[in-house]
Design an enzyme around this catalytic site. Structure first.
Site, PDB file in Angstrom:
ATOM      1  CG  HIS A  40      -2.167  -0.867   0.926  1.00  0.00           C
ATOM      2  ND1 HIS A  40      -2.886  -1.489   1.919  1.00  0.00           N
ATOM      3  CD2 HIS A  40      -2.785  -1.197  -0.230  1.00  0.00           C
ATOM      4  CE1 HIS A  40      -3.892  -2.157   1.381  1.00  0.00           C
ATOM      5  NE2 HIS A  40      -3.846  -1.993   0.075  1.00  0.00           N
ATOM      6  CG  HIS A  72      -2.286  -6.866   2.364  1.00  0.00           C
ATOM      7  ND1 HIS A  72      -1.868  -6.238   3.500  1.00  0.00           N
ATOM      8  CD2 HIS A  72      -2.221  -5.951   1.377  1.00  0.00           C
ATOM      9  CE1 HIS A  72      -1.556  -4.987   3.207  1.00  0.00           C
ATOM     10  NE2 HIS A  72      -1.748  -4.789   1.923  1.00  0.00           N
ATOM     11  CB  CYS A  94       3.417 -11.073   5.590  1.00  0.00           C
ATOM     12  SG  CYS A  94       4.332 -10.947   7.136  1.00  0.00           S
ATOM     13  CG  HIS A 122      -6.849  -4.518   5.182  1.00  0.00           C
ATOM     14  ND1 HIS A 122      -5.973  -5.556   4.944  1.00  0.00           N
ATOM     15  CD2 HIS A 122      -6.100  -3.396   5.163  1.00  0.00           C
ATOM     16  CE1 HIS A 122      -4.746  -5.065   4.810  1.00  0.00           C
ATOM     17  NE2 HIS A 122      -4.797  -3.754   4.937  1.00  0.00           N
ATOM     18  CD  GLU A 124      -3.763  -9.230   7.989  1.00  0.00           C
ATOM     19  OE1 GLU A 124      -3.112  -8.170   7.869  1.00  0.00           O
ATOM     20  OE2 GLU A 124      -3.836  -9.857   9.050  1.00  0.00           O
ATOM     21  CB  THR A 160      -0.851  -8.651  10.913  1.00  0.00           C
ATOM     22  OG1 THR A 160      -1.133  -8.108   9.629  1.00  0.00           O
ATOM     23  CG2 THR A 160      -0.886 -10.159  10.862  1.00  0.00           C
ATOM     24  CB  CYS A 188       3.093  -8.527  12.960  1.00  0.00           C
ATOM     25  SG  CYS A 188       3.776  -7.099  12.203  1.00  0.00           S
ATOM     26  CB  SER A 260       3.800  -0.343   2.680  1.00  0.00           C
ATOM     27  OG  SER A 260       2.818   0.517   3.207  1.00  0.00           O
TER      28      SER A 260
HETATM   29  S1  SF4 Z   1       3.176  -5.296   9.043  1.00  0.00           S
HETATM   30 FE1  SF4 Z   1       3.754  -7.255   9.965  1.00  0.00          FE
HETATM   31  S2  SF4 Z   1       2.221  -8.670   9.178  1.00  0.00           S
HETATM   32 FE2  SF4 Z   1       2.138  -6.892   7.847  1.00  0.00          FE
HETATM   33  S3  SF4 Z   1       3.525  -7.363   6.166  1.00  0.00           S
HETATM   34 FE3  SF4 Z   1       4.710  -6.285   7.737  1.00  0.00          FE
HETATM   35  S4  SF4 Z   1       5.658  -7.875   8.988  1.00  0.00           S
HETATM   36 FE4  SF4 Z   1       3.990  -8.796   7.836  1.00  0.00          FE
END
Ligand code: SF4
Length: 283
Positions: A40, A72, A94, A122, A124, A160, A188, A260
């Site tokens: 994103h 995602h 991921c 979303h 994910e 996450t 995460c 991102s």
């Molecule tokens: S924010 Fe965490 S869950 Fe999302 S892509 Fe990055 S490491 Fe993976």
């Protein structure tokens, strides 16, 4: 003006990995497509497009070439359909998202209803939802958790990148009303560390700049957390969007970036802010 850069600013492990897989896959001859942007961040997606990674609209399936599954994840049934059509699938989901997918699949196979806490639309969440074999509910807020009907048992898991403090409150409410309720810690560390650090930045700086895509949920959350502290907060995608006139009043500005956001965009923002009000020499 002093600029303090968050240690956690920029690409997380999952995004770095997805970009690396995309760049390695782009060395071949076949065309590569993603359903929706790989990550994103519009600027990073345009850089990848120039290297041959073509983002299709979320709902459009490629009809040839390679499908690259983004960080995602994607709905399992959609992947199976595209594989059956003969597309080559390269999976950049991921590992943290894969772990949530597996947990949902296991609990659901045991007949346990699933509650996912996150943003309904979303990607994910759409992916996680597809791994539930039985009942699966999405809750986005404490109000929705309070209105959730009493059931005997459930497993609870979060997006996450969900707000850690909000998940704790929602989890506590669900534990209170569901006798057999297992709440999994699925936010995460990349997300929770960024959220903790933006709290600290907001406490110690006069203002906070959050750099990253407006379509990035984790970036928007960082901006929400900073704004909730009462400090002036500016969410920008690039240095060109900085409202420079607003910065004259600040001595110290904290800068963070979503998981991102490429480093080069954050560096341009820092360069712009430091050149605006150079810190005078101490001698
Ligand atoms: S924010 Fe965490 S869950 Fe999302 S892509 Fe990055 S490491 Fe993976």
């Amino acid at each position: 003006m002093k600029v303090v850069l968050a240690k956690t600013a920029g690409f997380c492990m999952g995004v770095k990995r997805a970009v690396q897989i995309a760049l390695e896959t782009a060395q071949g001859k076949e065309e590569i497509f993603t359903c929706g942007p790989l990550i994103h961040n519009p600027q990073a997606v345009e850089t990848l497009r120039a290297k041959g990674v073509i983002p299709l609209p979320d709902e459009v399936d490629p009809d040839h070439g390679i499908l690259l599954i983004r960080a995602h994840g994607m709905p399992a049934d959609r992947i199976a359909r595209l594989r059956a059509r003969g597309l080559t699938i390269v999976d950049a989901t991921c590992p943290h998202v894969v772990s949530s997918q597996k947990r949902i699949a296991t609990c659901s196979a045991e007949g346990i209803p699933v509650i996912i806490v996150g943003d309904r639309e979303h990607p994910e969440i759409l992916s996680l939802q597809s791994f539930a074999a039985g009942p699966c509910h999405i809750l986005s807020s404490l109000a929705e958790a309070q209105a959730f009907p009493a059931v005997e048992r459930a497993m609870v898991i979060a997006q996450t990148t969900f707000n850690a403090a909000d998940y704790e409150t929602i989890g506590a409410e669900l534990r209170r009303k569901i006798p057999h309720c297992q709440v999994f810690q699925s936010i995460c560390k990349a997300t929770s560390r960024r959220q903790e650090e933006v709290h600290r930045l907001a406490r110690t700086c006069d203002a906070v700049v959050v750099v990253g895509g407006r379509n990035s949920a984790n970036t928007r959350r960082l901006a929400e957390i900073a704004a909730a502290s009462g400090k002036p907060t500016f969410h920008v995608e690039t240095a060109a969007e900085l409202p420079l006139d607003n910065f004259a009043a600040f001595t110290t500005v904290g800068v963070t970036a979503g998981a991102s956001t490429p480093d080069w965009i954050t560096e341009e923002v820092i360069d712009c802010l430091t050149s605006l009000h150079p810190v005078p020499d101490s001698d």
